[in-house]
Write a protein that holds these residues in place. Structure first.
Motif, short mmCIF file in Angstrom:
data_model
loop_
_atom_site.label_atom_id
_atom_site.label_comp_id
_atom_site.label_asym_id
_atom_site.label_seq_id
_atom_site.Cartn_x
_atom_site.Cartn_y
_atom_site.Cartn_z
N PHE B 25 0.32 -1.09 0.18
CA PHE B 25 0.09 0.13 0.50
C PHE B 25 0.93 1.44 -0.25
CE2 PHE B 25 -3.97 2.47 1.16
CZ PHE B 25 -3.11 3.86 1.38
N THR B 28 2.62 2.01 -3.35
CA THR B 28 1.26 2.29 -4.56
C THR B 28 1.78 3.96 -3.92
OG1 THR B 28 0.69 0.21 -4.51
CG2 THR B 28 -1.03 1.83 -5.59
N ASP B 47 -7.46 6.21 4.74
CA ASP B 47 -6.34 5.44 4.01
C ASP B 47 -6.51 3.90 5.42
OD1 ASP B 47 -4.24 7.17 3.10
OD2 ASP B 47 -5.80 5.89 1.50
N MET B 51 -7.26 -0.42 5.48
CA MET B 51 -6.19 -1.07 5.77
C MET B 51 -7.04 -2.75 6.93
SD MET B 51 -2.29 -0.02 5.51
CE MET B 51 -2.38 1.49 6.23
#
Ligand SMILES: Nc1nc2c(ncn2[C@@H]2O[C@@H]3COP(=O)(O)O[C@H]4[C@@H](O)[C@H](n5cnc6c(=O)[nH]c(N)nc65)O[C@@H]4COP(=O)(O)O[C@H]3[C@H]2O)c(=O)[nH]1
Ligand SMILES: Nc1nc2c(ncn2[C@@H]2O[C@@H]3COP(=O)(O)O[C@H]4[C@@H](O)[C@H](n5cnc6c(=O)[nH]c(N)nc65)O[C@@H]4COP(=O)(O)O[C@H]3[C@H]2O)c(=O)[nH]1
Ligand SMILES: Nc1nc2c(ncn2[C@@H]2O[C@@H]3COP(=O)(O)O[C@H]4[C@@H](O)[C@H](n5cnc6c(=O)[nH]c(N)nc65)O[C@@H]4COP(=O)(O)O[C@H]3[C@H]2O)c(=O)[nH]1
Ligand SMILES: Nc1nc2c(ncn2[C@@H]2O[C@@H]3COP(=O)(O)O[C@H]4[C@@H](O)[C@H](n5cnc6c(=O)[nH]c(N)nc65)O[C@@H]4COP(=O)(O)O[C@H]3[C@H]2O)c(=O)[nH]1
Lengths: 75, 75
Positions: B25, B28, B47, B51
């Protein structure tokens, strides 16, 4: 592509009064971030959409208007 | 409060394999931004929530787990 505001242009005394909301928005984001570079502010795509709703325009329309005033650049 | 990831810890060969999704992640996001400072990556609150859903935990639970591994700091 990203939307970058020219903070120096936005803070000028002779800014079109109708664009005051853009100036206030930029200032709020600067405070939230603690971002005091003072020259540019890149904002989210969703912010452009929110601002367009506030101005009653399409996002693309608002981009053109702000580009014409030298306030915004798409990068 | 913001969630800051330690990219150096995340890129270590001996990272707990279960934490590979966190590493992917972060990588990215770095690519999307063009952010190659290489040391820290501060990510959005949303985020952390995304997650946690992926890990099947509460956000607060995931924070503690990543803090224990020295991967995350709340700032
Ligand atoms: N380079 C980059 N970094 C990102 C991005 N999204 C999040 N971050 C990083 O993640 C931190 C937390 O983001 P947040 O939870 O959304 O929390 C954010 C958000 O709620 C708000 N905020 C900051 N900038 C913007 C913005 O341009 N638009 C909007 N709508 N909110 C913003 O202020 C909070 C704190 O902002 P920061 O101090 O900057 O702290 C940000 C920043 O370090 C991104 O697209 N690009
Ligand atoms: N302070 C500030 N500078 C801006 C802003 N918009 C553009 N710039 C300038 O233009 C470059 C590209 O910014 P970016 O698209 O946000 O792309 C940035 C951003 O995604 C990320 N980044 C850099 N510094 C930080 C940081 O302190 N916090 C967070 N969350 N992201 C950062 O790394 C990318 C490359 O950064 P740089 O090489 O430093 O180079 C940056 C910076 O010099 C802005 O809103 N605030
Ligand atoms: N979920 C998530 N996605 C991320 C994150 N960082 C980057 N992205 C994604 O990558 C795009 C480009 O990020 P950027 O180059 O930093 O370019 C960013 C950055 O310069 C600035 N920005 C947006 N939000 C924040 C923020 O919270 N803090 C700061 N410091 N800058 C932000 O506005 C630009 C455009 O933002 P977006 O249109 O949202 O477009 C963002 C977003 O779709 C992250 O931490 N979490
Ligand atoms: N969109 C955009 N925003 C920028 C950029 N440079 C700085 N900012 C904004 O300005 C704040 C202060 O940046 P700083 O003094 O360089 O100091 C920063 C930086 O040295 C470091 N840092 C923390 N998270 C990140 C990250 O995700 N990427 C980078 N490159 N640096 C980070 O910690 C400090 C606090 O970071 P933040 O909480 O993110 O808070 C950052 C961020 O909101 C940029 O190029 N683009």
């Amino acid at each position: 592509s990203k939307v970058m505001l020219d903070l120096r242009k936005l803070s000028r005394a002779d800014l079109d009064p109708e664009l005051a909301p853009v100036s206030r928005f930029a200032h709020t984001i600067q405070l939230q971030r603690g971002d005091f570079n003072g020259n540019v502010l890149t904002i989210r795509g969703e912010d452009l959409r929110a601002m367009s709703v506030m101005f009653g325009t399409e996002p693309s329309e608002l981009v053109v208007r702000l580009e014409d005033q030298g306030i915004l650049a798409q990068v």
